[in-house]
Design a protein around this motif. Sequence first.
Motif, PDB file in Angstrom:
ATOM      1  N   ILE A 169       0.864  -1.178   0.000  1.00 27.00           N
ATOM      2  CA  ILE A 169       0.000   0.000   0.000  1.00 27.00           C
ATOM      3  C   ILE A 169       0.904   1.233   0.000  1.00 27.00           C
ATOM      4  CG2 ILE A 169      -1.875   1.224   1.171  1.00 27.00           C
ATOM      5  CD1 ILE A 169      -2.670  -1.602   0.545  1.00 27.00           C
ATOM      6  N   ASN A 170       0.871   1.957  -1.090  1.00 31.21           N
ATOM      7  CA  ASN A 170       1.668   3.174  -1.177  1.00 31.21           C
ATOM      8  C   ASN A 170       1.003   4.168  -2.115  1.00 31.21           C
ATOM      9  OD1 ASN A 170       3.805   4.965  -0.775  1.00 31.21           O
ATOM     10  ND2 ASN A 170       4.770   4.290  -2.668  1.00 31.21           N
ATOM     11  N   PRO A 171       0.419   5.203  -1.618  1.00 34.76           N
ATOM     12  CA  PRO A 171       0.418   5.593  -0.218  1.00 34.76           C
ATOM     13  C   PRO A 171      -0.755   5.018   0.580  1.00 34.76           C
ATOM     14  CG  PRO A 171      -0.553   7.319  -1.550  1.00 34.76           C
ATOM     15  CD  PRO A 171      -0.159   6.230  -2.487  1.00 34.76           C
ATOM     16  N   LEU A 172      -0.418   4.778   1.856  1.00 34.14           N
ATOM     17  CA  LEU A 172      -1.467   4.567   2.854  1.00 34.14           C
ATOM     18  C   LEU A 172      -1.727   5.979   3.354  1.00 34.14           C
ATOM     19  CD1 LEU A 172      -0.982   2.230   5.954  1.00 34.14           C
ATOM     20  CD2 LEU A 172      -2.614   4.058   5.787  1.00 34.14           C
ATOM     21  N   ALA A 177      -4.802   4.339  -0.628  1.00 33.06           N
ATOM     22  CA  ALA A 177      -5.036   5.125  -1.838  1.00 33.06           C
ATOM     23  C   ALA A 177      -4.513   4.390  -3.067  1.00 33.06           C
ATOM     24  CB  ALA A 177      -4.376   6.487  -1.720  1.00 33.06           C
ATOM     25  N   ASP A 178      -3.576   3.482  -2.851  1.00 31.02           N
ATOM     26  CA  ASP A 178      -3.052   2.677  -3.957  1.00 31.02           C
ATOM     27  C   ASP A 178      -2.820   1.271  -3.411  1.00 31.02           C
ATOM     28  OD1 ASP A 178      -1.991   1.821  -6.347  1.00 31.02           O
ATOM     29  OD2 ASP A 178      -0.032   2.790  -6.065  1.00 31.02           O
ATOM     30  N   ALA A 179      -2.873   0.280  -4.285  1.00 25.22           N
ATOM     31  CA  ALA A 179      -2.640  -1.091  -3.841  1.00 25.22           C
ATOM     32  C   ALA A 179      -1.969  -1.868  -4.946  1.00 25.22           C
ATOM     33  CB  ALA A 179      -3.962  -1.757  -3.485  1.00 25.22           C
TER      34      ALA A 179
HETATM   35 MN    MN Z   1       1.592   4.107  -5.459  1.00 23.59          MN
END
Ligand code: MN
Length: 382
Positions: A190-193, A204-206
């Motif tokens: 996960i970036n960004p959490l 927000a991304d996985a």
């Molecule tokens: Mn990302």
Amino acid sequence: MKIYEYQAKEILRKFGIRVPIGKMAKTAKSAVKIAEKLNKKTVVKAQVHSGGRGKAGGIKLAETPQQVEQAATQILQMRIGGLKVRSVLIEEALNISHEYYLSFALDRHTGKTIAMASAEGGVEIEEVAAHSPEKIYKFHLDPAYGLMEFQVRETCQKLGLEHRMAKEFSEFMKKLYRIYLENDCVLAEINPLVLTAEGDFLAADAKMDLDENALFRHPDFLELREASEDDPLEVEAHKKKVPYVRLDGNIGILGNGAGLVMTTLDMVSREGGRPANFLDVGGGSNWETVKNSLEIVLRDKKVKGVFINIFGGISRCDEVAKGILEADKILNIKFPVVIRLSGTNEEEGRALLSHSRFIPASTMEEGAKKIVELTGGIGKEV
Ligand code: MN
Ligand code: GDP
């Protein structure tokens, strides 16, 4: 097996991790419909198996349906990391107050799961890793115990999280670990959490990479694969259990054993030819496998000739020859096919093919030269 962000987020949601509300779209028109339903500021995100979408312009904020249409149209024409973008994810935009990083991944050096977390998440995480690695907290998990309570607490402390924040982050971390474990992931990142201005934690991304060898435990993932593989031929090859990778040349390559196929690709390239695919018919292949494999290769419209390179060990050359002849009856092959058979039953194999229109080669080099000549030679465009 990589899956798309929207697919990964489905899984997160199922396991109780909060993700922004949104939906995938394949056209700008349906993107607008989704945005209209959301009826708030949205973010339009390229769905592609490549990182760095943000930096490549594949993530755009949009306030109005017109902006969504514009962004989706643009993004759907993009290539990111060499891959064509075929769909977008339309999501409610977040009010980001801080970006964290969190992942679990298989560390092949130790054979253990490695957890990584940072308070400096976001698109610059590679920079952080390269220039200030101390800002990424890493630790390995004992396979017998999994993620331990003290490790979670330590992570919160290293990231400077306290009280309610620590509590929420801990929950998040434990859920992500469960997802990683129960879905047989080799990566769950996960970036960004995101910590929002309202104080919520959301993914927000996985990014998720599933272990292909464990797919038999997850029959429902086959659907994900079909949706996530761009190439219909690769999907079909997978169904037929044939290791196949499409390349961009015009010479179809068939061999038995990954090593031999790789060498054949090199050999054909060295002669100035451009391989159209990697295809391994495998050891102990019978004539039906050969036929199925040829079928896949021939469905690639760019193919102008095929080089079959077989070393008969467990697979017998006569079986392979039979497969080629059977395939020829059904498939009506219209272009040159060069065949090199060597090893077990090679005489029988060659004898079977001697009255066919297939072109024999006695060595791999000779075969490579011949197929390159027959398909138009060096550097010639298809
Ligand atoms: Mn990302
Ligand atoms: P990646 O570049 O492929 O990793 O794509 P991400 O999904 O991580 O998005 C990249 C960056 O876009 C994030 O780090 C955010 O800074 C930004 N971003 C993504 N979604 C939103 C959102 O909903 N609101 C805002 N303001 N920024 C976002």
